[in-house]
Structure formats: C-alpha cells, structure tokens
Design a protein around this motif. Structure first.
Motif, PDB file in Angstrom:
ATOM      1  N   ILE B 190      24.875  -0.864 -23.036  1.00  0.00           N
ATOM      2  CA  ILE B 190      25.901  -0.941 -21.989  1.00  0.00           C
ATOM      3  C   ILE B 190      25.588   0.048 -20.868  1.00  0.00           C
ATOM      4  CG2 ILE B 190      28.317  -0.447 -21.469  1.00  0.00           C
ATOM      5  CD1 ILE B 190      29.021  -1.613 -24.193  1.00  0.00           C
ATOM      6  N   TYR B 191      25.260   1.296 -21.239  1.00  0.00           N
ATOM      7  CA  TYR B 191      25.042   2.289 -20.190  1.00  0.00           C
ATOM      8  C   TYR B 191      23.697   2.136 -19.505  1.00  0.00           C
ATOM      9  CZ  TYR B 191      29.412   4.637 -20.759  1.00  0.00           C
ATOM     10  OH  TYR B 191      30.750   4.901 -20.738  1.00  0.00           O
ATOM     11  N   SER B 192      22.764   1.406 -20.138  1.00  0.00           N
ATOM     12  CA  SER B 192      21.490   1.170 -19.449  1.00  0.00           C
ATOM     13  C   SER B 192      21.698   0.264 -18.254  1.00  0.00           C
ATOM     14  CB  SER B 192      20.481   0.544 -20.413  1.00  0.00           C
ATOM     15  OG  SER B 192      20.874  -0.776 -20.725  1.00  0.00           O
ATOM     16  N   ARG B 193      22.827  -0.447 -18.203  1.00  0.00           N
ATOM     17  CA  ARG B 193      23.113  -1.339 -17.081  1.00  0.00           C
ATOM     18  C   ARG B 193      23.851  -0.623 -15.969  1.00  0.00           C
ATOM     19  NH1 ARG B 193      22.018  -6.316 -18.879  1.00  0.00           N
ATOM     20  NH2 ARG B 193      23.125  -7.318 -17.200  1.00  0.00           N
ATOM     21  N   HIS B 194      24.146   0.660 -16.149  1.00  0.00           N
ATOM     22  CA  HIS B 194      24.832   1.424 -15.105  1.00  0.00           C
ATOM     23  C   HIS B 194      23.921   1.559 -13.893  1.00  0.00           C
ATOM     24  CE1 HIS B 194      26.934   4.680 -13.088  1.00  0.00           C
ATOM     25  NE2 HIS B 194      27.952   4.482 -13.898  1.00  0.00           N
ATOM     26  N   PRO B 195      24.445   1.230 -12.680  1.00  0.00           N
ATOM     27  CA  PRO B 195      23.565   1.254 -11.512  1.00  0.00           C
ATOM     28  C   PRO B 195      23.070   2.664 -11.140  1.00  0.00           C
ATOM     29  CG  PRO B 195      25.837   0.812 -10.879  1.00  0.00           C
ATOM     30  CD  PRO B 195      25.795   0.750 -12.368  1.00  0.00           C
ATOM     31  N   ARG B 196      23.906   3.692 -11.303  1.00  0.00           N
ATOM     32  CA  ARG B 196      23.478   5.045 -10.928  1.00  0.00           C
ATOM     33  C   ARG B 196      23.723   6.000 -12.092  1.00  0.00           C
ATOM     34  NH1 ARG B 196      25.874   2.682  -6.943  1.00  0.00           N
ATOM     35  NH2 ARG B 196      27.889   3.451  -7.651  1.00  0.00           N
ATOM     36  N   PRO B 197      22.826   5.980 -13.068  1.00  0.00           N
ATOM     37  CA  PRO B 197      23.080   6.759 -14.293  1.00  0.00           C
ATOM     38  C   PRO B 197      23.246   8.256 -14.031  1.00  0.00           C
ATOM     39  CG  PRO B 197      20.845   5.861 -14.265  1.00  0.00           C
ATOM     40  CD  PRO B 197      21.573   5.232 -13.137  1.00  0.00           C
TER      41      PRO B 197
END
Lengths: 266, 351
Positions: B190-197
């Motif tokens: 899920i968090y790998s899809r965050h645009p600006r980690p």
C-alpha cells in the motif's frame, strides 16, 4: 539557545548513561531480578557496558567535530548545511516546548532510575491482576510429585498449582507446607490472607500473582499487607464453607521474614 | 569559476589543520566530562536511600515506577543492540552489500525483507533503529515498514517461544506467522504506491538521511560514534516516555474489565488488541504472557494479540514517532488494527 543546543545534542547520550549506570548498579548489587528474568542478566550487562563505551566515546569524539567547518567543506555551495544542527529547525513560538520536555524527561529518568529505591511489585498489582487467575503461571511447571517423601522444596507456586489442580482433601491431609511470600488480603474473607508471590516470564511487566490461602483470624492485628512472612503448616478444610478456597493452611504461628533476594518466582 | 576551485583547494587544508591540533585536548576534555557524569550518576545512585519505606509512596505509585523501570531495563539492551547493528549496516558493511543483493522486483524485495528478521533476531524495540539505518542506506520507506512489521514476528526466537507456549493448538502459531507476514507485505505494498514517500517521514529524520550523505570525510570510528549519539538522541526519549506511558496505563486500566470481555468472539479480539497496545511486551516473550489468558479468551483474540502487539503498541508508537509523521502512524495503526481484527475474527468464526 546554548542550553537548547546542549540539551538536544546530549539528551540521548545522557539518558543512555543514566539508564546504563542504573542497570550496571542493579547488576552489581544483585537487584536486576526486581525487574527482569535472570536469563537476561548477562546480555543486559554486556550491552550496558558496550553502550557505556560508545557513550563515553561520543563525549570524547563528537565535540571534536565542531560542525561548521566540517559541513562547510564537503558541499561548499549548499546553503542548508545544517550548521545549526537539525534541532533548531522548529518554529520559534513553540520552540521552548521541545527542550523543556527533554529536560523533564531527563529529570524523570534520574528520579526513577537513580534516586527511587528499587522495589518489587506490591499488592496494588495483585489487586489489578487476578490472584491465581493465570493458567500458565500455575500449570506451566506443574510439579512432579515426589511420591512419598519430600515436599520441603515445594514453593508457593507448586502448592498453588496443586491446590488449583483440584487435588482432593485426602491428598493434602498428611502434607506440610513451608511457604514464603508477602501478605495480600483475600477480597472475600477477612479471616484469610494469601502468601503471595509474582511469577515472572520476562520482566516485571508480565508478573502474574499466585498465592496459597492461609486461614488466620485476626491476622490484620499482627501483620501488614505487603510484609513478608514464612508459614509452616498442614492443610485443612476451610472453616468458612462458603469461601471459594476449600483447602487452606491453618498455622499456629507465622514468622515475619525479610524480602528474599529473588522476590519473584520463575 | 576559478574562485570556488581555489577555495576547494584551500579548505581541506584549513579543515585538516585545525581539528588535528585541537583534537586531542578537546576529546580528552570531552572524555573527562563524560566520566564525571558517570561518576556523578553512580554517586547519586549509591547514596540514594535504599529502602522503599523511606519515600512513603502509595503502592500504586511504587508499582507505576517499578513497571516503567522494568520496561526500560528490559528494552534498553535491545535498543542498544539495534543501534549497534544499525551502525554496522551503515558504516562497516561494504557499500550496498545488503541492499544490492535484494531482488529487483518490488514485491519480491519486500518478501525477502520480511524474512530479514530471521537473520537478525532483535526484539521489536531494536528494529526501529535498524530500520532507520536501512532507510538511510537507501531502502524505500514502504520497504522499511515491511521489515519493521514482519521482523518481530518472523523471527526465530518469537516462533520458538510461540511454539513452546501454544504448540499447534487452534492454529495459533500458523495464524500468527502467516498473518504477520501477510500484513507486513500488504502494508508495504500500500505504501509503495504513495506518490511522495518522503512526506511520510518526520522532517528531523529526513535531515538525518541528508546528513548521512555529507559525512563521508570522517573516519569510520568517528562516524560510528556520531551515529550512536544521533540514534540515542532519537530513541532514548521515546523509550523513556513510552515506558512511562506503559507503566501508567497498566496501573490505571482494570484488567477485570478486559477479562470480562474475553469469551465473546468479537469482544475477545478487540479486548486483547487493546491489551496488546497497553502492555507493550516484547514479541519474543508475549506468547508466554498471553498464555495466562488462554483459558479466558478465545483463540482468535490471542492471535490478534500476537499479531497486533509486536507491530503497534504504546512503546512502539513512541519509538516510531522518531521516524514517521503522526499522520502516517495513525494510518498505519488503523490499517494494522483492521487486518489483525479481521484475522482474529476469521480464526474465531472459522473454528
């Protein structure tokens, strides 16, 4: 400003030093057992010594790199060379909250770890955690019954397990128990107190209270809760038939004793 | 163009001279300050009164102190171990040695990372500094989350203690291991899809990451020591505050209420998750602890406790707050809680 910088820079190392001084002192004075299971003693002390070396090295080496020239040379064009250290990037209005909190944390650590005398858990935690309510504390080491003979080595835990296992009154008829523990009151019956110990599997956080009931009307006049006693007695049926504890110790005398070096059982 | 070039030549010289001369006297002075502090602490400790009665504290206050101190004394060596491992990974391992060997595909990378705990059996409090070290080394934020959540469960010590406590009963062991593995990878995905980690991290930790690129000049010993001071600065206050909260909540929250909820399939799950959050016990031994509730609680509740506790509890939130923003932690807590609850309910009802 100077204080803020000092605090933010040294808080971690100072807190480490407080923690590991306390740990090593507890280890040297044989009181680590008040907080953690003995299997962690060696590991805990070794890590404390390693961390102590690193913390002292931090005092020796870190101030040597006064950060301004150091950062300046690697990226000379960079405006944001963190010369002030990362901590000062916070807004100015609430800027005091962080260092004030840090100082409070350090004071709390000093009070808790260096000033307060080490202490076992008390009856407050017995009340909080069901006495004899823990299945594992009472069945994990169900005692191997020594046939005919020697019950003298039986601890509070062994006897409490046996009582809980539902062994009948005839089983206990000819047995004499010698148990040491601290006194906690029975919630339901004023004539009964428990000789209580905590069973610890890892550290004091998971301590589970266990106890053997003792019938001794008027015990409140002679003993305070939380005081340590040794009781030697045979088991009898509880004179108070309504009590949930069917079998109790009914001693002629109860000896006061001091808290043992290992107050918890494992 | 020429000016900066001249500058560059001059500066290293200039930088070289000053520290070497000032170095020995300064570090000797620093060492003296450090030793003086240790001596001061030791003297205070030895001179402080040694019997609890002198303080006349009520029992509840004494137990609050004992419980909090116990969390600190128990976790401290693990946190130090984590910091030492983190220093080893960042400073002493050859560049990229660990990360280069990971598979390219993001999903596979996370799968492998969630098994990293097998090699590094550190308790969860030690994982936070280690995960920080890995992020500084170039691990993505999402991957660090997968490692952080999987390592305390997929860890030989945890698996052995869980097996000792529960054996194969009710599938508790299997649900814990597979459930933890699945949740950690789900969170990572899920968090790998965050645009600006980068925004998931606190600004303070971002600065630490940036700083790490800068101090290539200093020697390894010096960098190790610097990192120790940096990491303790982040970890120690969090650990002490987390321990205080754990102690306080234990004295204040009645367990009778929790136990009363234990026999209901839904409430047993929720109550034990709350308990896991409150007691903040290391994953290495939480199985023994919860075994004591085994009679009163349904197996799904125990699974939820064993999966949720190592990932999220008061102490871990305080430690992770050094690295992730409050908003991220709130999302993470809700996400993990939801997954653990579903898992627990599935065990209870599929039983």
């Amino acid at each position: 400003m100077v204080i803020r910088r000092l605090v933010s820079r040294w808080q971690g190392v100072v807190l480490s030093l407080i923690g590991l001084t306390a740990t090593i002192w507890l280890g040297l004075s044989g009181q680590l057992a008040l907080y953690i299971h003995p299997r962690y003693f060696v590991f805990t002390v070794i890590m404390a010594v390693i961390a102590g070396v690193l913390a002292l090295a931090a005092f020796a080496l870190v101030p040597g790199t006064s950060d301004a020239p150091d950062d300046g040379h690697t990226h000379d064009g960079d405006a944001h060379t963190d010369a002030d250290g990362p901590s000062d990037g916070h807004g100015s209005r609430w800027g005091w909250v962080w260092p004030a909190g840090s100082v409070l944390t350090i004071i709390a650590a000093v009070v808790a770890l260096l000033i307060l005398p080490p202490s076992t858990l008390t009856t407050a935690t017995v009340a909080q955690r069901d006495l004899n309510g823990s299945a594992s504390a009472l069945t994990l080491k169900a005692p191997a019954l020594p046939g005919k003979g020697d019950y003298s080595a039986f601890t509070v835990r062994d006897w409490a397990s046996l009582l809980r296992s539902g062994a009948g009154q005839d089983f206990f008829a000819d047995k004499t128990a010698t148990v040491t523990g601290f006194i906690s009151a029975d919630k339901t019956d004023p004539n009964v107190f428990f000789v209580t110990r905590f069973v610890v599997t890892c550290c004091a956080v998971d301590a589970q209270p266990i106890g053997v009931p003792v019938y001794h009307p008027g015990w409140q006049n002679d003993f305070k809760t939380d005081s340590w006693v040794t009781v030697t007695s045979s088991f009898r049926a509880n004179p108070n038939a309504a009590s949930p504890e069917a079998i109790v110790l009914i001693p002629d005398s109860i000896k006061s004793t001091s808290q043992p070096a290992q107050p918890y059982v494992y | 163009m020429t000016l900066p070039a001249v500058d560059k030549h001059k500066q290293p010289e200039h930088e070289h001279r000053i520290p070497t001369r000032a170095f020995t006297s300064k570090s000797a002075a620093g060492l003296v300050v450090g030793l003086a502090l240790v001596a001061l602490f030791a003297v205070v400790r030895v001179l402080a009164p040694s019997t609890p009665e002198n303080f006349g504290l009520p029992n509840a206050a004494r137990d609050f102190a004992t419980l909090s101190i116990s969390v600190v004394v128990e976790s401290l060596p693990f946190v130090f171990l984590g910091i030492v491992l983190s220093i080893a990974v960042q400073v002493w391992l050859p560049e990229g040695m660990l990360l280069r060997r990971l598979p390219r595909s993001p999903v596979l990378r996370r799968l492998v990372l969630s098994l990293l705990g097998m090699l590094l059996p550190v308790c969860e409090c030690g994982n936070v500094p280690l995960a920080r070290g890995l992020v500084v080394k170039g691990l993505t934020v999402a991957e660090s989350m997968t490692f952080l959540f999987a390592a305390p469960i997929l860890n030989p010590v945890t698996i052995v203690t869980t097996a000792q406590a529960f054996g194969w009963n009710n599938g508790i062991l299997v649900s814990r291991v597979l459930g933890g593995f699945f949740i950690a990878n789900l969170v990572g995905w899920i968090y790998s899809r965050h645009p600006r980690p980068g925004e998931l991290l606190t600004t303070r930790f971002q600065e630490t990451c940036n700083l790490a690129d800068h101090d290539g000049g200093a020697g390894r010993v010096q960098r190790s020591v610097q990192m120790f001071s940096q990491e303790t600065r982040a970890m120690m206050p969090a650990l002490f505050i987390g321990a205080g909260m754990a102690g306080l909540i234990q004295v204040a929250v009645s367990r009778e209420v929790l136990v009363a909820l234990g026999s209901n399939p839904v409430w047993s799950v929720l109550a034990l998750m709350l308990l896991a959050f409150v007691v903040a016990i290391c994953s290495n031994v939480d199985a023994f602890f919860i075994l004591s509730f085994g009679a009163t609680f349904m197996p799904g509740g125990i699974v939820a406790f064993l999966v949720f506790g190592p990932m999220i509890d008061v102490k871990m939130l305080a430690l992770m707050r050094t690295t992730f923003t409050a908003k991220t932690l709130l999302q993470l807590s809700l996400l993990v809680a939801l997954c653990a609850a579903v898992l627990g309910l599935a065990v209870n009802y599929g039983h």
